[in-house]
Design a protein around this motif. Structure first.
Motif, PDB file in Angstrom:
ATOM      1  N   MET A 136      39.368  33.086  41.303  1.00  0.00           N
ATOM      2  CA  MET A 136      38.917  32.877  39.925  1.00  0.00           C
ATOM      3  C   MET A 136      38.754  34.207  39.188  1.00  0.00           C
ATOM      4  SD  MET A 136      38.758  29.748  39.053  1.00  0.00           S
ATOM      5  CE  MET A 136      37.887  30.061  37.524  1.00  0.00           C
ATOM      6  N   GLU A 137      38.293  35.229  39.910  1.00  0.00           N
ATOM      7  CA  GLU A 137      38.140  36.545  39.289  1.00  0.00           C
ATOM      8  C   GLU A 137      39.500  37.112  38.881  1.00  0.00           C
ATOM      9  OE1 GLU A 137      35.723  39.144  41.582  1.00  0.00           O
ATOM     10  OE2 GLU A 137      36.355  40.939  40.511  1.00  0.00           O
ATOM     11  N   HIS A 138      40.510  36.938  39.740  1.00  0.00           N
ATOM     12  CA  HIS A 138      41.860  37.408  39.389  1.00  0.00           C
ATOM     13  C   HIS A 138      42.409  36.628  38.192  1.00  0.00           C
ATOM     14  CE1 HIS A 138      43.005  40.340  42.492  1.00  0.00           C
ATOM     15  NE2 HIS A 138      42.166  39.688  43.284  1.00  0.00           N
ATOM     16  N   CYS A 139      42.138  35.332  38.137  1.00  0.00           N
ATOM     17  CA  CYS A 139      42.612  34.526  37.001  1.00  0.00           C
ATOM     18  C   CYS A 139      41.974  34.991  35.696  1.00  0.00           C
ATOM     19  CB  CYS A 139      42.312  33.050  37.250  1.00  0.00           C
ATOM     20  SG  CYS A 139      43.258  32.307  38.602  1.00  0.00           S
ATOM     21  N   LEU A 140      40.673  35.269  35.734  1.00  0.00           N
ATOM     22  CA  LEU A 140      39.977  35.701  34.523  1.00  0.00           C
ATOM     23  C   LEU A 140      40.366  37.123  34.117  1.00  0.00           C
ATOM     24  CD1 LEU A 140      36.433  34.250  35.271  1.00  0.00           C
ATOM     25  CD2 LEU A 140      38.017  33.464  33.516  1.00  0.00           C
ATOM     26  N   LYS A 141      40.797  37.950  35.091  1.00  0.00           N
ATOM     27  CA  LYS A 141      41.194  39.325  34.781  1.00  0.00           C
ATOM     28  C   LYS A 141      42.640  39.432  34.299  1.00  0.00           C
ATOM     29  CE  LYS A 141      38.101  41.956  37.798  1.00  0.00           C
ATOM     30  NZ  LYS A 141      38.023  42.859  38.972  1.00  0.00           N
ATOM     31  N   HIS A 142      43.444  38.395  34.486  1.00  0.00           N
ATOM     32  CA  HIS A 142      44.863  38.479  34.152  1.00  0.00           C
ATOM     33  C   HIS A 142      45.036  38.639  32.637  1.00  0.00           C
ATOM     34  CE1 HIS A 142      48.958  36.899  33.333  1.00  0.00           C
ATOM     35  NE2 HIS A 142      49.230  37.604  34.417  1.00  0.00           N
ATOM     36  N   GLY A 143      45.719  39.698  32.239  1.00  0.00           N
ATOM     37  CA  GLY A 143      46.002  39.928  30.823  1.00  0.00           C
ATOM     38  C   GLY A 143      44.825  40.414  30.016  1.00  0.00           C
ATOM     39  N   LEU A 144      43.757  40.908  30.667  1.00  0.00           N
ATOM     40  CA  LEU A 144      42.611  41.432  29.911  1.00  0.00           C
ATOM     41  C   LEU A 144      42.998  42.712  29.183  1.00  0.00           C
ATOM     42  CD1 LEU A 144      39.373  41.077  32.086  1.00  0.00           C
ATOM     43  CD2 LEU A 144      39.704  40.287  29.754  1.00  0.00           C
ATOM     44  N   LYS A 145      42.502  42.860  27.973  1.00  0.00           N
ATOM     45  CA  LYS A 145      42.711  44.097  27.231  1.00  0.00           C
ATOM     46  C   LYS A 145      41.749  45.161  27.754  1.00  0.00           C
ATOM     47  CE  LYS A 145      44.218  41.844  22.949  1.00  0.00           C
ATOM     48  NZ  LYS A 145      43.929  41.638  21.512  1.00  0.00           N
ATOM     49  N   ALA A 146      42.269  46.353  27.994  1.00  0.00           N
ATOM     50  CA  ALA A 146      41.449  47.438  28.535  1.00  0.00           C
ATOM     51  C   ALA A 146      40.595  48.049  27.430  1.00  0.00           C
ATOM     52  CB  ALA A 146      42.334  48.511  29.181  1.00  0.00           C
ATOM     53  N   LYS A 147      39.340  48.340  27.789  1.00  0.00           N
ATOM     54  CA  LYS A 147      38.422  49.022  26.879  1.00  0.00           C
ATOM     55  C   LYS A 147      38.142  50.412  27.415  1.00  0.00           C
ATOM     56  CE  LYS A 147      36.121  44.842  25.188  1.00  0.00           C
ATOM     57  NZ  LYS A 147      34.823  44.149  25.022  1.00  0.00           N
ATOM     58  N   LYS A 148      38.276  51.423  26.543  1.00  0.00           N
ATOM     59  CA  LYS A 148      38.084  52.804  26.953  1.00  0.00           C
ATOM     60  C   LYS A 148      36.592  53.105  27.060  1.00  0.00           C
ATOM     61  CE  LYS A 148      42.398  54.545  24.994  1.00  0.00           C
ATOM     62  NZ  LYS A 148      43.007  55.529  24.072  1.00  0.00           N
ATOM     63  N   THR A 149      36.201  53.704  28.225  1.00  0.00           N
ATOM     64  CA  THR A 149      34.817  54.113  28.445  1.00  0.00           C
ATOM     65  C   THR A 149      34.787  55.583  28.845  1.00  0.00           C
ATOM     66  OG1 THR A 149      34.928  53.429  30.770  1.00  0.00           O
ATOM     67  CG2 THR A 149      34.195  51.773  29.164  1.00  0.00           C
ATOM     68  N   ARG A 190      27.746  40.781  36.722  1.00  0.00           N
ATOM     69  CA  ARG A 190      27.208  39.688  35.905  1.00  0.00           C
ATOM     70  C   ARG A 190      28.210  38.529  35.828  1.00  0.00           C
ATOM     71  NH1 ARG A 190      26.085  44.246  32.565  1.00  0.00           N
ATOM     72  NH2 ARG A 190      23.931  44.946  32.801  1.00  0.00           N
ATOM     73  N   GLY A 191      29.508  38.867  35.694  1.00  0.00           N
ATOM     74  CA  GLY A 191      30.518  37.804  35.654  1.00  0.00           C
ATOM     75  C   GLY A 191      30.567  37.020  36.952  1.00  0.00           C
ATOM     76  N   ARG A 192      30.475  37.715  38.100  1.00  0.00           N
ATOM     77  CA  ARG A 192      30.486  37.017  39.386  1.00  0.00           C
ATOM     78  C   ARG A 192      29.251  36.119  39.535  1.00  0.00           C
ATOM     79  NH1 ARG A 192      32.215  42.452  42.751  1.00  0.00           N
ATOM     80  NH2 ARG A 192      34.458  42.342  42.316  1.00  0.00           N
ATOM     81  N   ALA A 193      28.071  36.592  39.104  1.00  0.00           N
ATOM     82  CA  ALA A 193      26.868  35.763  39.171  1.00  0.00           C
ATOM     83  C   ALA A 193      27.002  34.545  38.266  1.00  0.00           C
ATOM     84  CB  ALA A 193      25.653  36.603  38.776  1.00  0.00           C
ATOM     85  N   TRP A 194      27.628  34.717  37.095  1.00  0.00           N
ATOM     86  CA  TRP A 194      27.806  33.596  36.169  1.00  0.00           C
ATOM     87  C   TRP A 194      28.666  32.500  36.809  1.00  0.00           C
ATOM     88  CZ3 TRP A 194      31.377  30.676  33.677  1.00  0.00           C
ATOM     89  CH2 TRP A 194      30.975  29.991  32.538  1.00  0.00           C
ATOM     90  N   SER A 259      29.331  45.762  43.876  1.00  0.00           N
ATOM     91  CA  SER A 259      30.227  46.605  44.678  1.00  0.00           C
ATOM     92  C   SER A 259      31.172  45.810  45.562  1.00  0.00           C
ATOM     93  CB  SER A 259      29.391  47.548  45.556  1.00  0.00           C
ATOM     94  OG  SER A 259      28.550  46.807  46.420  1.00  0.00           O
ATOM     95  N   GLN A 260      31.231  44.488  45.416  1.00  0.00           N
ATOM     96  CA  GLN A 260      32.160  43.713  46.230  1.00  0.00           C
ATOM     97  C   GLN A 260      33.603  44.002  45.834  1.00  0.00           C
ATOM     98  OE1 GLN A 260      31.189  39.570  46.028  1.00  0.00           O
ATOM     99  NE2 GLN A 260      29.256  39.787  47.152  1.00  0.00           N
ATOM    100  N   VAL A 261      34.490  44.009  46.845  1.00  0.00           N
ATOM    101  CA  VAL A 261      35.921  44.268  46.613  1.00  0.00           C
ATOM    102  C   VAL A 261      36.639  42.921  46.552  1.00  0.00           C
ATOM    103  CG1 VAL A 261      38.002  45.399  47.457  1.00  0.00           C
ATOM    104  CG2 VAL A 261      35.764  46.452  47.826  1.00  0.00           C
ATOM    105  N   GLY A 262      37.216  42.606  45.389  1.00  0.00           N
ATOM    106  CA  GLY A 262      37.879  41.311  45.199  1.00  0.00           C
ATOM    107  C   GLY A 262      39.326  41.330  45.645  1.00  0.00           C
TER     108      GLY A 262
END
Length: 473
Positions: A136-149, A190-194, A259-262
């Motif tokens: 599910m984490e990979h599905c939600l990350k697919h095609g995400l726009k990168a934000k510069k930090t 926070r996303g994983r807890a949600w 710190s979990q590795v997905g």
């Protein structure tokens, strides 16, 4: 009953393509209910999603018989170049969406079957449940726009999930609970807890459907051809309805979700070739070769990930060295200011002593006494300024020490992740050696059958000749 996500012409909706973009989007597919791999099931993408250039007629016939993978193999055999449409970004994105959708279907199906067989409430240590959250984490990350930090580009799926409370008021409780958890420090945690809290509520499918229906809001976070923006996202949201039969209970306070590795564990979906009962040796050899090629592609992908993490660790070490040098310069500056303050104190003491002597001496000039007082006042003000600057330098030193500790902690976490990835790389290498051994065994079996076949043909010819001789007599 869920809708069939496979495109027209696909022979099985259960297969998934290789998720690694380094394999050019035409790797072999994992199969849930059939053994080994089948090149006829690889790289099936709806024609409406991809604009492909016209292929030669021979390659088109090969594609109709064995899919894109067969066409590419035919091109390589004929000493031609690989078709250019496989390098199209739209094709690759569509292929990745299909891979993720099929991977989600496999994960959800396996989770429901294992949970029903288990017959109890699931917790966070249950392996199929952990793999479901990784998918599910990979599905939600697919095609995400990168934000510069400050540390570089960051991709987090927490932003889209925060929108759910605006669309479904019942989700506000989950969002508030996630924000109140003390152990979560990153948006990824926070996303994983949600996701875990939504699964516990048995409303994950409802929330995902509400989010996918508002593509005008999702366009702020995702690229136009991302999974959440296409029909594959709606299909996954429909598949999540089946998870409402599962009872899960998680303890968020004890988990380190930051710190979990997905990483998806494909070994849960690979089947052992010894358990199959195929009747033809050639088909088994082709299946083992496809499986071996897939493991090699996954091996290269993990190697690239390890190299990227190593580069990040090197960059952090360089930054750590730079901060150490700046801290040394600040320490030298503090020492210099302390020496200057001591000198000012000595001068002030000397001036005070001189002024006392001048006061006792009635023959001293009044103007000289006034100048001495003025000089004393200036030296006192200078001393106060030096003390303020010293306090500022001490504060900067403390901040630098705190930053150094945080960087050391981050380096330790990256090294732990690197060790985990190297362990997984070693496991894949062992699997590769095992598949090579199985391939050699299959080759020997085919060779023995060929020799036996030739002997039978010789005996058949001899018997035919004998029968002719008997008929002539």
């Amino acid at each position: 009953d869920q809708p069939d996500p496979s495109p027209a012409g696909s022979s099985s909706p259960e297969g998934i393509d290789c998720l690694s973009p380094c394999c050019c989007g035409f790797g072999p597919k994992l199969v849930a209910d059939v053994d080994f791999f089948s090149p006829q099931k690889a790289c099936r993408v709806p024609p409406a999603k991809v604009t492909a250039p016209k292929m030669p007629s021979k390659l088109r016939e090969k594609q109709e018989q064995g899919g894109v993978f067969g066409a590419i193999k035919a091109a390589l055999v004929a000493d031609q170049h690989v078709p250019s449409f496989v390098a199209d970004p739209n094709y690759l994105m569509a292929n990745e969406r299909m891979n993720l959708m099929n991977m989600a279907k496999l994960s959800i199906k396996g989770l429901i079957e294992s949970a029903l067989n288990l017959g109890r409430t699931l917790d966070s240590d249950y392996a199929p449940l952990q793999q479901f959250f990784v998918v599910m984490e990979h599905c939600l990350k697919h095609g995400l726009k990168a934000k510069k930090t400050f540390l570089g580009q960051n991709k987090s799926f927490w932003g889209p999930l925060e929108l759910v409370e605006k669309l479904v008021p019942e989700a506000a409780e989950i969002t508030a609970s996630v924000k109140d958890l003390p152990g979560l420090k990153t948006p990824v945690g926070r996303g994983r807890a949600w996701l875990r809290l939504a699964l516990m509520q048995k409303k994950l499918s409802e929330y995902m459907k509400a989010l996918i229906n508002r593509k005008d809001l999702l366009s702020e976070f995702y690229e136009p051809n991302a999974l959440m923006m296409e029909e594959e996202g709606a299909i996954i949201a429909g598949l999540l309805v089946g998870l409402n039969v599962i009872d899960a209970n998680f303890c968020m306070k004890g988990e380190d979700l930051d710190s979990q590795v997905g990483v998806i564990d494909f070994s849960m979906y690979l089947k052992d070739g010894n358990s199959t009962k195929g009747s033809e040796g050639d088909g088994q050899i082709t299946a083992i070769l496809d499986q071996k090629n897939y493991v090699e592609e996954l091996n290269r992908h993990l190697s690239a990930t390890v190299n990227n993490l190593q580069a990040k660790v090197d960059a952090l070490e360089k930054s750590n060295t730079k901060l150490t040098e700046e801290l040394a310069v600040a320490n030298n500056r503090i020492i210099t200011l302390q020496e200057e303050m001591e000198r000012v104190k000595e001068e002030s003491s000397y001036i005070l002593e001189s002024s006392r002597k001048a006061t006792k001496d009635r023959t001293a000039d009044g103007q000289a006494l006034t100048e001495a007082r003025k000089q004393l006042k200036e030296e006192t003000q200078l001393r106060l300024d030096v003390e303020k600057e010293l306090e500022a330098q001490i504060g900067m030193r403390q901040e630098m020490e705190l930053a150094m500790k945080m960087l050391e902690k981050d380096v330790c976490e990256k090294q732990d992740a690197l060790v985990a990835l190297r362990q997984q790389l070693d496991d894949l290498r062992a699997l590769k050696h095992e598949l090579s051994f199985k391939l050699q065994s299959s080759d020997m079996g085919v060779k023995q059958k060929s020799e036996l076949n030739s002997r039978l043909e010789e005996k058949t010819n001899q018997m035919a000749a004998t029968i002719k001789q008997l008929e002539q007599r």
